[in-house]
Design a protein around this motif. Structure first.
Motif, PDB file in Angstrom:
ATOM      1  N   PHE A  96       0.805  -1.218   0.000  1.00 36.14           N
ATOM      2  CA  PHE A  96       0.000   0.000   0.000  1.00 36.14           C
ATOM      3  C   PHE A  96       0.842   1.274   0.000  1.00 36.14           C
ATOM      4  O   PHE A  96       0.306   2.376   0.031  1.00 36.14           O
ATOM      5  CB  PHE A  96      -0.944  -0.005   1.203  1.00 36.14           C
ATOM      6  CG  PHE A  96      -1.979  -1.099   1.136  1.00 36.14           C
ATOM      7  CD1 PHE A  96      -3.203  -0.878   0.523  1.00 36.14           C
ATOM      8  CD2 PHE A  96      -1.728  -2.354   1.682  1.00 36.14           C
ATOM      9  CE1 PHE A  96      -4.159  -1.887   0.447  1.00 36.14           C
ATOM     10  CE2 PHE A  96      -2.677  -3.364   1.614  1.00 36.14           C
ATOM     11  CZ  PHE A  96      -3.899  -3.133   0.994  1.00 36.14           C
ATOM     12  N   GLY A  97       2.160   1.147  -0.049  1.00 42.17           N
ATOM     13  CA  GLY A  97       3.020   2.305  -0.174  1.00 42.17           C
ATOM     14  C   GLY A  97       3.339   2.979   1.142  1.00 42.17           C
ATOM     15  O   GLY A  97       3.110   2.436   2.221  1.00 42.17           O
ATOM     16  N   PRO A 103      -2.629   9.850  -0.083  1.00 42.89           N
ATOM     17  CA  PRO A 103      -3.413  11.087  -0.180  1.00 42.89           C
ATOM     18  C   PRO A 103      -3.540  11.726   1.195  1.00 42.89           C
ATOM     19  O   PRO A 103      -3.421  11.060   2.223  1.00 42.89           O
ATOM     20  CB  PRO A 103      -4.780  10.593  -0.694  1.00 42.89           C
ATOM     21  CG  PRO A 103      -4.499   9.263  -1.326  1.00 42.89           C
ATOM     22  CD  PRO A 103      -3.383   8.669  -0.521  1.00 42.89           C
ATOM     23  N   GLY A 104      -3.779  13.039   1.218  1.00 41.44           N
ATOM     24  CA  GLY A 104      -3.880  13.761   2.481  1.00 41.44           C
ATOM     25  C   GLY A 104      -4.904  13.161   3.424  1.00 41.44           C
ATOM     26  O   GLY A 104      -6.019  12.839   3.025  1.00 41.44           O
ATOM     27  N   GLY A 105      -4.519  12.974   4.680  1.00 41.45           N
ATOM     28  CA  GLY A 105      -5.426  12.461   5.689  1.00 41.45           C
ATOM     29  C   GLY A 105      -5.561  10.951   5.718  1.00 41.45           C
ATOM     30  O   GLY A 105      -6.301  10.418   6.543  1.00 41.45           O
ATOM     31  N   GLU A 106      -4.864  10.243   4.834  1.00 41.18           N
ATOM     32  CA  GLU A 106      -4.959   8.779   4.812  1.00 41.18           C
ATOM     33  C   GLU A 106      -3.639   8.152   5.242  1.00 41.18           C
ATOM     34  O   GLU A 106      -2.555   8.687   4.982  1.00 41.18           O
ATOM     35  CB  GLU A 106      -5.348   8.284   3.422  1.00 41.18           C
ATOM     36  CG  GLU A 106      -6.746   8.716   2.988  1.00 41.18           C
ATOM     37  CD  GLU A 106      -7.300   7.841   1.879  1.00 41.18           C
ATOM     38  OE1 GLU A 106      -7.279   6.605   2.033  1.00 41.18           O
ATOM     39  OE2 GLU A 106      -7.738   8.402   0.851  1.00 41.18           O
ATOM     40  N   LYS A 107      -3.749   7.014   5.884  1.00 37.19           N
ATOM     41  CA  LYS A 107      -2.579   6.242   6.293  1.00 37.19           C
ATOM     42  C   LYS A 107      -2.579   4.929   5.523  1.00 37.19           C
ATOM     43  O   LYS A 107      -3.569   4.204   5.550  1.00 37.19           O
ATOM     44  CB  LYS A 107      -2.623   5.954   7.792  1.00 37.19           C
ATOM     45  CG  LYS A 107      -1.478   5.058   8.268  1.00 37.19           C
ATOM     46  CD  LYS A 107      -1.676   4.626   9.708  1.00 37.19           C
ATOM     47  CE  LYS A 107      -0.605   3.631  10.130  1.00 37.19           C
ATOM     48  NZ  LYS A 107      -0.818   3.140  11.518  1.00 37.19           N
ATOM     49  N   PRO A 150      -6.766   3.851  -1.877  1.00 40.78           N
ATOM     50  CA  PRO A 150      -7.216   4.964  -1.041  1.00 40.78           C
ATOM     51  C   PRO A 150      -8.731   5.155  -1.132  1.00 40.78           C
ATOM     52  O   PRO A 150      -9.378   4.620  -2.029  1.00 40.78           O
ATOM     53  CB  PRO A 150      -6.470   6.163  -1.646  1.00 40.78           C
ATOM     54  CG  PRO A 150      -6.334   5.811  -3.095  1.00 40.78           C
ATOM     55  CD  PRO A 150      -6.112   4.325  -3.116  1.00 40.78           C
ATOM     56  N   ARG A 151      -9.286   5.944  -0.224  1.00 44.49           N
ATOM     57  CA  ARG A 151     -10.733   6.136  -0.191  1.00 44.49           C
ATOM     58  C   ARG A 151     -11.228   6.919  -1.393  1.00 44.49           C
ATOM     59  O   ARG A 151     -12.373   6.759  -1.811  1.00 44.49           O
ATOM     60  CB  ARG A 151     -11.146   6.848   1.103  1.00 44.49           C
ATOM     61  CG  ARG A 151     -10.915   6.056   2.370  1.00 44.49           C
ATOM     62  CD  ARG A 151     -11.557   6.737   3.570  1.00 44.49           C
ATOM     63  NE  ARG A 151     -11.037   8.065   3.786  1.00 44.49           N
ATOM     64  CZ  ARG A 151      -9.973   8.333   4.555  1.00 44.49           C
ATOM     65  NH1 ARG A 151      -9.333   7.339   5.163  1.00 44.49           N
ATOM     66  NH2 ARG A 151      -9.562   9.573   4.733  1.00 44.49           N
ATOM     67  N   ALA A 171       1.647  11.492   7.713  1.00 44.02           N
ATOM     68  CA  ALA A 171       2.452  11.228   8.900  1.00 44.02           C
ATOM     69  C   ALA A 171       1.663  11.532  10.156  1.00 44.02           C
ATOM     70  O   ALA A 171       1.744  10.811  11.146  1.00 44.02           O
ATOM     71  CB  ALA A 171       3.732  12.067   8.851  1.00 44.02           C
ATOM     72  N   GLY A 172       0.866  12.622  10.118  1.00 46.60           N
ATOM     73  CA  GLY A 172       0.042  12.953  11.272  1.00 46.60           C
ATOM     74  C   GLY A 172      -0.970  11.885  11.565  1.00 46.60           C
ATOM     75  O   GLY A 172      -1.209  11.518  12.724  1.00 46.60           O
TER      76      GLY A 172
END
Length: 217
Positions: A96-97, A103-107, A150-151, A171-172
């Motif tokens: 999954f990389g 993308p922003g907000g995804e882990k 991703p979503r 990262a967050g």
């Protein structure tokens, strides 16, 4: 031809502000090395005992695509999955990389392997659908998500600034859920020769063929 396919063929690395395209790439394990598939997953019909890989990443151009970081062989992935008459076993490696490519907000979920037991004439796409639902496609039948990741988004072009912001957000999200950021670095991509200049198009175009067959069926 789908817009993304045209863009990949005509733009190459894109403009000076572009980091590349965010998408799933498709690979075949040759010994202990990954080779970019010369057919899309919808048209490739792997033999029993083969290993296929999928990697999510941002690729600037065909020369820097990231390979799956796991090279587990078929014997290990499919150990415990019995042979059955009229079926074949395909080992799948799903990567999954990294947070930098998310993308922003995804882990990105942890990478995993799976052994698909499918009909003898099944394609690599059939094997993937058997072990990693839900798959998501866009209106042009391009493969956008494996196991729902991703979503959102599908093969979008990513600018350098956007990728940096996405990496910070990813990262967050990792810190919130696991207490530490994902620090994995992208793996070394294949040589330009392995891509033959058009490998990125094949995986995406192959998904369109598979989807069209499903609709006719």
């Amino acid at each position: 031809m789908a817009p993304l396919t045209c863009a990949l063929l005509t733009q190459g690395a894109g403009t000076a502000q572009a980091a590349g395209y965010r998408y799933w790439s498709f690979w075949e394990l040759d010994g202990q090395k990954w080779a970019y598939a010369t057919q899309g997953p919808a048209t490739l019909r792997p033999q029993d005992g083969s290993t296929q890989g999928f990697r999510f990443s941002v690729s600037e151009d065909s020369a820097d695509a990231a390979t799956p970081r796991n090279t587990e062989p078929f014997a290990k992935v499919c150990d415990g999955t019995p042979e059955r008459d009229g079926r074949k076993r395909i080992a799948l490696v799903i990567d999954f990389g990294t947070a930098a490519d998310a993308p922003g907000g995804e882990k990105p979920p942890a990478g995993r392997t799976a052994c698909a037991s499918v009909a003898e004439d099944a394609s690599a796409a059939d094997a993937l659908a058997a072990v990693a639902p839900p798959l998501r496609y866009d209106s042009g039948a391009l493969l956008c998500a494996i196991e729902g990741y991703p979503r959102q988004g599908c093969g979008e072009q990513v600018a350098t600034a956007d990728r940096s912001a996405d990496a910070d957000a990813g990262a967050g999200a990792a810190e919130d859920s696991a207490g530490t950021a994902d620090a994995d670095a992208p793996a070394q991509g294949p040589s330009l020769g392995l891509w033959a200049g058009a490998g990125a198009v094949l995986v995406l175009g192959g998904a369109a063929v598979w989807q069209a067959r499903r609709r006719r069926g």
